[in-house]
Scaffold this motif. Structure first.
Motif, mmCIF file in Angstrom:
data_model
loop_
_atom_site.group_PDB
_atom_site.id
_atom_site.type_symbol
_atom_site.label_atom_id
_atom_site.label_comp_id
_atom_site.label_asym_id
_atom_site.label_seq_id
_atom_site.Cartn_x
_atom_site.Cartn_y
_atom_site.Cartn_z
ATOM 1 N N GLU A 170 84.961 -13.991 -79.129
ATOM 2 C CA GLU A 170 85.069 -15.455 -79.077
ATOM 3 C C GLU A 170 84.611 -15.910 -77.692
ATOM 4 O O GLU A 170 85.173 -15.501 -76.684
ATOM 5 C CB GLU A 170 86.511 -15.878 -79.303
ATOM 6 N N HIS A 171 83.595 -16.749 -77.671
ATOM 7 C CA HIS A 171 83.053 -17.291 -76.430
ATOM 8 C C HIS A 171 83.368 -18.779 -76.387
ATOM 9 O O HIS A 171 83.310 -19.456 -77.413
ATOM 10 C CB HIS A 171 81.545 -17.045 -76.380
ATOM 11 N N GLY A 216 75.300 -14.370 -70.140
ATOM 12 C CA GLY A 216 74.897 -14.079 -68.772
ATOM 13 C C GLY A 216 76.009 -13.334 -68.056
ATOM 14 O O GLY A 216 77.175 -13.375 -68.457
ATOM 15 N N ARG A 217 75.633 -12.639 -66.995
ATOM 16 C CA ARG A 217 76.609 -11.880 -66.223
ATOM 17 C C ARG A 217 77.748 -12.789 -65.776
ATOM 18 O O ARG A 217 77.533 -13.906 -65.315
ATOM 19 C CB ARG A 217 75.925 -11.254 -65.019
ATOM 20 N N GLY A 218 78.981 -12.328 -65.960
ATOM 21 C CA GLY A 218 80.152 -13.092 -65.565
ATOM 22 C C GLY A 218 80.768 -13.897 -66.700
ATOM 23 O O GLY A 218 81.899 -14.348 -66.585
ATOM 24 N N GLU A 219 80.018 -14.076 -67.804
ATOM 25 C CA GLU A 219 80.576 -14.834 -68.927
ATOM 26 C C GLU A 219 81.648 -14.015 -69.634
ATOM 27 O O GLU A 219 81.605 -12.788 -69.661
ATOM 28 C CB GLU A 219 79.475 -15.234 -69.904
ATOM 29 N N ARG A 220 82.610 -14.732 -70.203
ATOM 30 C CA ARG A 220 83.782 -14.095 -70.803
ATOM 31 C C ARG A 220 83.795 -14.218 -72.317
ATOM 32 O O ARG A 220 83.360 -15.214 -72.868
ATOM 33 C CB ARG A 220 85.047 -14.727 -70.248
ATOM 34 N N VAL A 221 84.328 -13.170 -72.943
ATOM 35 C CA VAL A 221 84.581 -13.177 -74.382
ATOM 36 C C VAL A 221 85.988 -12.648 -74.611
ATOM 37 O O VAL A 221 86.518 -11.881 -73.793
ATOM 38 C CB VAL A 221 83.567 -12.331 -75.184
ATOM 39 N N THR A 222 86.573 -13.050 -75.709
ATOM 40 C CA THR A 222 87.867 -12.508 -76.117
ATOM 41 C C THR A 222 87.634 -11.703 -77.385
ATOM 42 O O THR A 222 86.989 -12.178 -78.322
ATOM 43 C CB THR A 222 88.881 -13.640 -76.392
ATOM 44 N N ILE A 223 88.121 -10.455 -77.394
ATOM 45 C CA ILE A 223 87.996 -9.610 -78.578
ATOM 46 C C ILE A 223 89.382 -9.160 -79.011
ATOM 47 O O ILE A 223 90.354 -9.310 -78.276
ATOM 48 C CB ILE A 223 87.085 -8.382 -78.329
ATOM 49 N N PHE A 255 84.775 -9.657 -69.376
ATOM 50 C CA PHE A 255 83.611 -10.376 -68.879
ATOM 51 C C PHE A 255 82.436 -9.430 -68.701
ATOM 52 O O PHE A 255 82.608 -8.238 -68.432
ATOM 53 C CB PHE A 255 83.915 -11.161 -67.597
ATOM 54 N N LEU A 256 81.242 -9.980 -68.901
ATOM 55 C CA LEU A 256 80.020 -9.200 -68.827
ATOM 56 C C LEU A 256 79.721 -8.859 -67.370
ATOM 57 O O LEU A 256 79.579 -9.747 -66.531
ATOM 58 C CB LEU A 256 78.859 -9.990 -69.443
ATOM 59 N N VAL A 257 79.640 -7.566 -67.090
ATOM 60 C CA VAL A 257 79.364 -7.086 -65.739
ATOM 61 C C VAL A 257 77.872 -6.821 -65.571
ATOM 62 O O VAL A 257 77.298 -7.100 -64.534
ATOM 63 C CB VAL A 257 80.175 -5.803 -65.437
ATOM 64 N N TRP A 258 77.244 -6.269 -66.615
ATOM 65 C CA TRP A 258 75.811 -5.977 -66.543
ATOM 66 C C TRP A 258 75.202 -6.061 -67.939
ATOM 67 O O TRP A 258 75.885 -5.887 -68.934
ATOM 68 C CB TRP A 258 75.549 -4.604 -65.926
ATOM 69 N N ALA A 259 73.922 -6.354 -67.990
ATOM 70 C CA ALA A 259 73.171 -6.370 -69.246
ATOM 71 C C ALA A 259 71.774 -5.840 -68.963
ATOM 72 O O ALA A 259 71.173 -6.165 -67.936
ATOM 73 C CB ALA A 259 73.098 -7.778 -69.814
#
Length: 112
Positions: free
Chosen positions: A27-28, A55-62, A73-77
């Motif tokens: 969930e974003h 993008g880096r730093g964006e958060r999701v809830t799983i 949160f996204l650290v790298w892609a």
């Protein structure tokens, strides 16, 4: 000054990773539901292998077995892979219970 992830705890990326095959819906806050395919997981985070719209730093809830809802949160892609860090380190006993519930695919384990 070097760039890169700003981990909340010193170099957590060295934690043992456990291979899994787990599609989840994240969930974003602005994108709504995003499909993620988790391919490995540790007590600090997880790696996905699929196209990532974040993008880096964006958060999701799983939602994870045993653990329940947790934010990451996204650290790298890098292309079709991405690494997420959990908002908190998972308790070891809960993490072990979760792994048992996920039953990692033994064919994915590397020969040691």
């Amino acid at each position: 000054m070097t760039g890169g992830a700003q981990l909340s705890v010193t170099d957590l990326r060295r934690a043992a990773r456990h291979p899994v095959e787990m599609p989840v819906i994240g969930e974003h806050r602005t994108l709504g539901d995003v499909m993620l395919h988790i391919v490995n997981i540790s007590s600090n985070g997880f790696m996905v292998r699929n196209e990532i719209e974040l993008g880096r730093g964006e958060r999701v809830t799983i939602r994870l077995p045993v653990i329940g809802r947790i934010e990451a949160f996204l650290v790298w892609a890098d292309g079709e892979r991405g690494g997420f860090q959990f908002e908190r380190i998972l308790r070891q006993d809960d993490f072990v219970k979760m792994l048992r519930a996920l039953k990692p695919n033994p064919r994915l384990l590397r020969a040691r």
